[in-house]
Design a protein around this motif. Structure first.
Motif, PDB file in Angstrom:
ATOM      1  N   THR A  76       0.829  -1.204   0.000  1.00  0.00           N
ATOM      2  CA  THR A  76       0.000   0.000   0.000  1.00  0.00           C
ATOM      3  C   THR A  76       0.867   1.260   0.000  1.00  0.00           C
ATOM      4  OG1 THR A  76      -1.754  -1.161   1.173  1.00  0.00           O
ATOM      5  CG2 THR A  76      -1.789   1.236   1.270  1.00  0.00           C
ATOM      6  N   ALA A  78      -3.889  -0.538  -3.537  1.00  0.00           N
ATOM      7  CA  ALA A  78      -3.652  -0.025  -2.184  1.00  0.00           C
ATOM      8  C   ALA A  78      -4.599  -0.683  -1.178  1.00  0.00           C
ATOM      9  CB  ALA A  78      -3.838   1.491  -2.172  1.00  0.00           C
ATOM     10  N   ARG A  79      -5.876  -0.819  -1.553  1.00  0.00           N
ATOM     11  CA  ARG A  79      -6.831  -1.475  -0.647  1.00  0.00           C
ATOM     12  C   ARG A  79      -6.429  -2.907  -0.383  1.00  0.00           C
ATOM     13  NH1 ARG A  79     -10.579   1.026  -4.249  1.00  0.00           N
ATOM     14  NH2 ARG A  79     -11.532   2.912  -3.329  1.00  0.00           N
ATOM     15  N   PHE A 120      -3.585  -3.210   2.185  1.00  0.00           N
ATOM     16  CA  PHE A 120      -4.005  -3.063   3.583  1.00  0.00           C
ATOM     17  C   PHE A 120      -4.769  -4.290   4.065  1.00  0.00           C
ATOM     18  CE2 PHE A 120      -3.732   1.804   3.953  1.00  0.00           C
ATOM     19  CZ  PHE A 120      -2.622   1.693   4.792  1.00  0.00           C
ATOM     20  N   ILE A 133      -6.631   5.003   3.671  1.00  0.00           N
ATOM     21  CA  ILE A 133      -6.065   5.498   2.407  1.00  0.00           C
ATOM     22  C   ILE A 133      -6.361   6.994   2.242  1.00  0.00           C
ATOM     23  CG2 ILE A 133      -6.250   5.323  -0.103  1.00  0.00           C
ATOM     24  CD1 ILE A 133      -6.708   2.326   0.254  1.00  0.00           C
TER      25      ILE A 133
END
Length: 695
Positions: A96, A110-111, A114, A128
């Motif tokens: 991320t 990015a999601r 995480f 984010i």
């Protein structure tokens, strides 16, 4: 300045607009405050999520170091794999971080990073947004730098672990050499611990900084809203105080009983209109007082009646649902064993008797469904079948079913069918049989001697339709004229003496009337006390084009394939239904195993292989719903086994609920044996095709 300006602007406009303006300003300020509060809370929540994420990251790192140290002494490959698994958390978080450092980051990546870092899905978007929104703030910028330093240090740890792994696999390194590498890992661990402490400390500073800003902002907004609202309200209220005071004084006098009081009208604006309306209200107040009291009393009565009706309806629905399950469970055993017995009987008379038992059971299930949804019947929403049937067979079946009871009372049971009526007509034979059974049973109950005549007469006959008149005449006690309409109501009988002497629920004739009415028919009654009763109903049927005789089916073996080689786990708590299902399955050649509840089924399935599971829904310890959920949560291929619900619960929505939680199909009790076999074969075959490797 602002208040003075507003006073001048509001002086000459209507009171309604003044109020609109005041409310609008207050609403705007409150909205701003709520939006600020929402933004602040969501931001603080994201900070909290980062603190939790750092805790997960730290724990995973500590667990990884511990597993690596253990591996250095145990040389067990599992310990090394544990080390690699623990690194998935920092790997995900780093994914991320690297993605968000890009000029145009992919937010899906990015999601996912995480989520792989074991952060809660509901917190990911907020975390984010926090990184993107405040990345230039000193504290967050410092956190990101520390984060990157920790990842670089972690890379050094990974390099040492790879080297250590190679040394152990080669089996040429001494323990002293391995310990040297482990000491390097411990040194890196200490560096990581310091970075983690710096990360947490910086997050704490940033959180306190943000909380301070939020508190100051909310305080400023609250003060602004409070002071502005008070000043505007005071300004507006003074302009209307005089007229309102006059109305209040008048209302006070009215409250003391002075109904002759009238309010002086000072203007023609809204206050003046209000004062005029107030005077008109006073004119009618005395007259309305009595009506208001009566309306309140009526309202209270209606409210109580509504609550009582709603409670009664809820109780009825719960009772009927429970009754359905309790009746269908033994009915499953009755019909199941009757169908097994049907195949073993040899004489035609025995076959006819068992066929009547099965047909009676099927008709009982139809009646049960009608009773369960009696409101649907009253609304006229029952669906009627249009299938060819032999009218004479229906009458004959009715007589066969009622004859033992009539002979027991010494009452002759006779019938006559008009020769003009064709053998085959089209309609709902089950509903017709239900109507005749109710009427004949009712006639036998209230007839002590004499006879009962069933007649069917053709009223009109045209090219496509035929109108028939059905009559059931008895020589029983008869019904008084004033009671003849009442007996068609639900749970009603002619008199209380009748209910005590002859028993019954009083529901049969109500069902008859509604079934006739819903088929656009008519029902009539001619009766006189002491001379018997004559029930007549008229129904229209379609004429069958092809006259095909209906005969009682001879027992024949099922031609579908045998079940040899298919292993079935039956999950059922009822002893009789256990015997029935196991016998039906073994008769077809299936291999079976039994579990009395979902808990036992889960344990058996984990330790054995099956091709399909037949799952009851209502069981002690663990029901079928929970057992299915736990099977679908298994990690290996066992989670994909076909599961078919087998239950006496047939309320609306049950099938959809079973499919939603992961079952593959549903069969209701009592079940049709052939349908059961076919569903088992289809599900097993489909599952094997899915498991087969593709070319």
């Amino acid at each position: 300045m602002l208040i003075s300006f507003l006073q001048k602007r509001l002086k000459d406009i209507s009171i309604a607009r003044k109020l609109y303006f005041t409310v609008g300003i207050m609403a705007l300020l409150v909205t701003v405050e709520l939006c600020t509060l929402w933004f602040s809370v969501s931001t603080l929540t994201s900070v909290r999520s980062f603190v939790n994420g750092e805790g997960l990251w730290s724990k995973a790192q500590k667990d990884a170091i511990y597993s690596l140290l253990v591996y250095g002494h145990s040389h067990n490959e599992k310990d090394y794999q544990d080390f690699r698994n623990f690194l998935k958390v920092p790997y995900g978080d780093n994914k991320t971080r690297l993605e968000l450092l890009k000029p145009k980051p992919d937010l899906n990546i990015a999601r996912q990073g995480f989520i792989e870092g074991r952060n809660e899905r509901v917190d990911v978007d907020g975390m984010i947004s926090l990184l993107r929104r405040f990345h230039n703030v000193y504290y967050l910028r410092k956190v990101i730098i520390i984060w990157g330093q920790a990842e670089e240090t972690m890379e050094q740890l990974i390099a040492i672990s790879d080297k250590l792994h190679s040394m152990i696999l080669s089996k040429t390194a001494t323990q002293d050499e391995i310990d040297k590498e482990l000491s390097k890992a411990e040194s890196i661990n200490r560096n990581l611990t310091k970075l983690e402490d710096d990360f947490s400390f910086t997050l704490g500073e940033g959180s306190r900084w943000l909380e301070g800003i939020v508190l100051r902002l909310l305080l400023a907004l609250s003060l602004t809203i409070g002071s502005t609202s008070i000043l505007i309200t005071i300004s507006v209220s003074r302009s209307i105080e005089k007229g309102i005071k006059a109305i209040i004084d008048g209302a006070t006098l009215i409250g003391k009983g002075s109904l002759e009081t009238r309010v002086k009208v000072y203007s023609r604006d809204e206050i003046g209109i209000l004062a005029t309306s107030f005077n008109q209200m006073i004119d009618t107040l005395e007259h309305s007082t009595r009506n208001i009291k009566e309306l309140k009393e009526t309202e209270e009565k209606l409210k109580k009646e509504k609550e009582r009706a709603e409670a009664s309806e809820k109780t009825k629905q719960l009772f009927l649902a429970k009754m359905s399950h309790e009746i269908r469970t033994p009915m499953n055993a009755i019909l199941g064993f009757a169908k097994l017995l049907e195949e073993s009987l040899e004489t035609k008379e025995q076959q006819e008797f068992i066929h009547i038992i099965i047909k009676s059971g099927d008709d009982l299930l139809v009646i049960l469904n009608d009773i369960l949804d009696f409101s649907r019947m009253e609304a006229g929403k029952i669906v009627f079948d249009n299938m060819p049937f032999n009218l004479r067979d229906i009458v004959h079946t009715t007589i066969l079913m009622m004859e033992p009871k009539s002979k027991q009372k010494g009452v002759d049971l006779k019938h006559h069918i008009d020769n003009k009526i064709p053998d085959m007509i089209i309609g709902d034979s089950v509903r017709l049989n239900q109507i005749l059974l109710n009427l004949v049973s009712n006639a036998i109950k209230f007839t002590e001697k004499g006879e009962i005549n069933i007649t069917v007469t053709c009223v009109t006959d045209n090219q496509d339709n035929i109108l028939l008149d059905f009559g059931v005449k008895d020589t029983g006690i008869g019904i008084p004229l004033e009671k003849q309409e009442k007996i068609f109501e639900s749970f009603e009988q002619a008199t209380n003496d009748t209910a005590r002497k002859f028993g019954g629920s009083g529901l049969g004739l109500s069902i008859v009337k509604q079934l006739v009415k819903l088929q656009n028919g008519e029902i009539f009654l001619n009766s006189k006390p002491g001379f018997g009763s004559d029930f007549h109903f008229k129904l229209s049927f379609l004429k069958a084009k092809n006259h095909v005789a209906i005969v009682i089916p001879e027992p024949a073996p099922i031609t579908i394939q045998k079940g040899k080689g298919i292993n079935i786990l039956v999950v059922e708590d009822n002893l009789i239904n256990q015997m029935l299902v196991i016998r039906v399955l073994k008769k077809q050649g299936f291999e079976t195993d039994l579990a009395e509840n979902g808990l036992i089924a889960l344990e058996k399935y984990k330790n054995n292989d099956f091709d399909i599971i037949l799952m009851d829904l209502q069981m002690p310890e663990m029901d079928g719903y929970e057992a299915t959920r736990k099977i679908r949560e298994l990690s290996d291929s066992k989670k994909d086994i076909p599961i078919m619900a087998m239950s006496a619960h047939t309320i609306k929505g049950e099938f959809e609920h079973c499919i939603e939680i992961g079952m593959n199909d549903f069969i209701s009790k009592p079940f049709d044996t052939k349908e059961l076999y076919e569903k088992i074969y289809r599900l097993v075959k489909k599952n094997k095709e899915n498991l087969a490797p593709s070319n």
